[in-house]
Scaffold this motif. Structure first.
Motif, mmCIF file in Angstrom:
data_model
loop_
_atom_site.group_PDB
_atom_site.id
_atom_site.type_symbol
_atom_site.label_atom_id
_atom_site.label_comp_id
_atom_site.label_asym_id
_atom_site.label_seq_id
_atom_site.Cartn_x
_atom_site.Cartn_y
_atom_site.Cartn_z
ATOM 1 N N ASN A 187 0.838 -1.199 0.000
ATOM 2 C CA ASN A 187 0.000 0.000 0.000
ATOM 3 C C ASN A 187 0.878 1.258 0.000
ATOM 4 O O ASN A 187 0.936 2.019 0.956
ATOM 5 C CB ASN A 187 -0.928 -0.004 1.217
ATOM 6 C CG ASN A 187 -1.927 1.129 1.154
ATOM 7 O OD1 ASN A 187 -2.217 1.645 0.071
ATOM 8 N ND2 ASN A 187 -2.456 1.506 2.299
ATOM 9 N N THR A 188 1.596 1.434 -1.112
ATOM 10 C CA THR A 188 2.422 2.626 -1.300
ATOM 11 C C THR A 188 2.198 3.145 -2.705
ATOM 12 O O THR A 188 1.726 2.427 -3.573
ATOM 13 C CB THR A 188 3.920 2.310 -1.114
ATOM 14 O OG1 THR A 188 4.281 1.259 -2.031
ATOM 15 C CG2 THR A 188 4.220 1.871 0.300
ATOM 16 N N ALA A 189 2.533 4.401 -2.947
ATOM 17 C CA ALA A 189 2.261 4.985 -4.256
ATOM 18 C C ALA A 189 3.371 5.940 -4.663
ATOM 19 O O ALA A 189 4.117 6.445 -3.836
ATOM 20 C CB ALA A 189 0.934 5.738 -4.225
ATOM 21 N N LEU A 190 3.476 6.195 -5.966
ATOM 22 C CA LEU A 190 4.410 7.186 -6.473
ATOM 23 C C LEU A 190 3.773 8.564 -6.364
ATOM 24 O O LEU A 190 2.647 8.772 -6.815
ATOM 25 C CB LEU A 190 4.766 6.883 -7.931
ATOM 26 C CG LEU A 190 5.520 5.578 -8.190
ATOM 27 C CD1 LEU A 190 5.756 5.405 -9.681
ATOM 28 C CD2 LEU A 190 6.842 5.567 -7.445
ATOM 29 N N SER A 191 4.501 9.506 -5.789
ATOM 30 C CA SER A 191 3.930 10.831 -5.539
ATOM 31 C C SER A 191 3.595 11.581 -6.817
ATOM 32 O O SER A 191 2.763 12.486 -6.813
ATOM 33 C CB SER A 191 4.901 11.652 -4.698
ATOM 34 O OG SER A 191 6.139 11.801 -5.383
ATOM 35 N N THR A 192 4.214 11.209 -7.924
ATOM 36 C CA THR A 192 3.962 11.916 -9.188
ATOM 37 C C THR A 192 2.678 11.462 -9.878
ATOM 38 O O THR A 192 2.260 12.078 -10.857
ATOM 39 C CB THR A 192 5.142 11.712 -10.151
ATOM 40 O OG1 THR A 192 5.338 10.303 -10.327
ATOM 41 C CG2 THR A 192 6.415 12.328 -9.592
ATOM 42 N N PHE A 193 2.053 10.430 -9.374
ATOM 43 C CA PHE A 193 0.852 9.898 -10.010
ATOM 44 C C PHE A 193 -0.400 10.443 -9.305
ATOM 45 O O PHE A 193 -0.427 10.604 -8.089
ATOM 46 C CB PHE A 193 0.831 8.368 -9.914
ATOM 47 C CG PHE A 193 1.716 7.681 -10.907
ATOM 48 C CD1 PHE A 193 1.277 6.548 -11.566
ATOM 49 C CD2 PHE A 193 2.992 8.147 -11.197
ATOM 50 C CE1 PHE A 193 2.084 5.895 -12.479
ATOM 51 C CE2 PHE A 193 3.800 7.510 -12.102
ATOM 52 C CZ PHE A 193 3.354 6.376 -12.756
ATOM 53 N N ALA A 194 -1.452 10.705 -10.102
ATOM 54 C CA ALA A 194 -2.720 11.111 -9.504
ATOM 55 C C ALA A 194 -3.254 9.988 -8.623
ATOM 56 O O ALA A 194 -3.772 10.217 -7.533
ATOM 57 C CB ALA A 194 -3.724 11.457 -10.601
ATOM 58 N N TYR A 195 -3.146 8.765 -9.091
ATOM 59 C CA TYR A 195 -3.479 7.598 -8.265
ATOM 60 C C TYR A 195 -2.629 6.437 -8.750
ATOM 61 O O TYR A 195 -2.526 6.181 -9.951
ATOM 62 C CB TYR A 195 -4.957 7.219 -8.357
ATOM 63 C CG TYR A 195 -5.265 6.003 -7.501
ATOM 64 C CD1 TYR A 195 -5.432 6.134 -6.129
ATOM 65 C CD2 TYR A 195 -5.316 4.736 -8.055
ATOM 66 C CE1 TYR A 195 -5.647 5.036 -5.318
ATOM 67 C CE2 TYR A 195 -5.532 3.616 -7.256
ATOM 68 C CZ TYR A 195 -5.699 3.782 -5.891
ATOM 69 O OH TYR A 195 -5.909 2.684 -5.092
ATOM 70 N N SER A 196 -2.017 5.723 -7.822
ATOM 71 C CA SER A 196 -1.183 4.587 -8.196
ATOM 72 C C SER A 196 -1.028 3.651 -7.020
ATOM 73 O O SER A 196 -1.287 4.014 -5.867
ATOM 74 C CB SER A 196 0.205 5.062 -8.657
ATOM 75 O OG SER A 196 0.888 5.682 -7.587
ATOM 76 N N THR A 197 -0.608 2.449 -7.317
ATOM 77 C CA THR A 197 -0.259 1.496 -6.276
ATOM 78 C C THR A 197 0.858 0.628 -6.801
ATOM 79 O O THR A 197 0.902 0.326 -8.007
ATOM 80 C CB THR A 197 -1.465 0.628 -5.858
ATOM 81 O OG1 THR A 197 -1.087 -0.191 -4.753
ATOM 82 C CG2 THR A 197 -1.961 -0.238 -6.988
#
Length: 301
Positions: free
Chosen positions: A237-247
């Protein structure tokens, strides 16, 4: 091999099954059996349903066949299925413990001496011919499946040799004198029926025919990445900060995951999204805007 990570990303264009199962990489027929019976490759070896019913499969939907009934999916002859080296694989789930032959697939209808596969009482059984005679009628593994349990089954055949796989593990092999032929002109391929009264009796999902002999690690990946509750694919449950939504998605090829030891290229990886690992409100209802990127956010082809 080092585990890799990929990230779904929203985009405008739709995905393509013919790109996922590119015929350049050996795919000759891929049938999702999701009530449409079409071939996911651009060879369009499409099937026609004969009385099987739509049901839940191991990957989306599958086809349910009644043992002893005239239920099968039929695929006409195509030169793209006339193969001298091949791999056949499928997910199978017999409805009850075996007491009869359960035909998985056969190219012998309208001809003879090509290929069939079935659960045959206490055996995972295959027949391999050269188009005019049998090369072996014992491409087998002694095993009785449990009713209601999914099993990934596969056979490979090439000049003078065959192998049998169950749940991603090689369980049988043998030699013969000659060149196999998967299908020949005048024959019809049937899924869920192997010969005479040998109808399946249970659920079949994702039958595939490839025009190459897949490696042992390909078989491991097929099983480990497609089975339910597998450990080869994880979704932290982590995401790339550059994406509007990601996993993030991790592919674990180490001993604790798929346990492969060689490079496997052009493998169509199943990514199973659920409410537990993905926020569906962020994507189109048909999934057409999902994309994958590397850890730096670069879209993958």
């Amino acid at each position: 091999p080092i585990p890799t990570q990929q990230t779904p990303k929203r985009a405008a264009s739709a995905s393509s099954s013919t790109a996922a199962f590119d015929t350049t990489y050996g795919f000759r027929g891929v049938w999702h059996l999701n009530a449409a019976f079409g071939d996911a490759t651009n060879y369009a070896n499409n099937g026609t349903n004969s009385n099987s019913s739509d049901t839940v499969g191991i990957i989306g939907r599958g086809s349910h066949f009644l043992s002893g009934s005239s239920q099968y999916v039929e695929v006409p002859y195509s030169a793209t299925l006339n193969l001298s080296s091949f791999t056949f694989s499928a997910w199978t789930r017999v409805s009850t413990s075996l007491g009869a032959i359960r035909g998985i697939i056969s190219s012998r209808f309208g001809g003879e001496y090509t290929f069939d596969a079935q659960w045959d009482n206490g055996n995972l059984h295959g027949d391999i011919g050269n188009g005019t005679s049998w090369l072996t009628t014992s491409a087998d593994y002694a095993y009785t499946p449990n009713g209601g349990q999914w099993y990934h089954v596969a056979w490979t055949a090439t000049v003078n040799a065959y192998k049998v796989y169950l749940d991603g593990v090689q369980v049988g092999s043998g030699t013969f004198a000659g060149t196999p032929q998967f299908m020949k002109r005048g024959e019809t391929l049937r899924i869920g029926h192997s010969s005479s009264g040998a109808y399946f009796g249970g659920i079949i999902d994702e039958p595939r025919v490839d025009g190459v002999v897949r490696s042992a690690d390909w078989m491991k990946l097929s099983y480990e990445t497609q089975r339910l509750n597998g450990t080869a694919v994880s979704y932290p449950n982590t995401a790339l900060s550059t994406f509007a939504y990601s996993t993030k998605l991790y592919i674990n090829t180490s001993a604790s995951g798929a346990s492969t030891t060689t490079d496997v290229s052009n493998f169509p990886l199943l990514v199973r999204l659920t409410n537990a690992n993905f926020n569906f409100s962020q994507a189109k209802s048909d999934g057409g805007d999902l994309r994958f990127a590397d850890s730096a956010g670069n879209l993958l082809a």
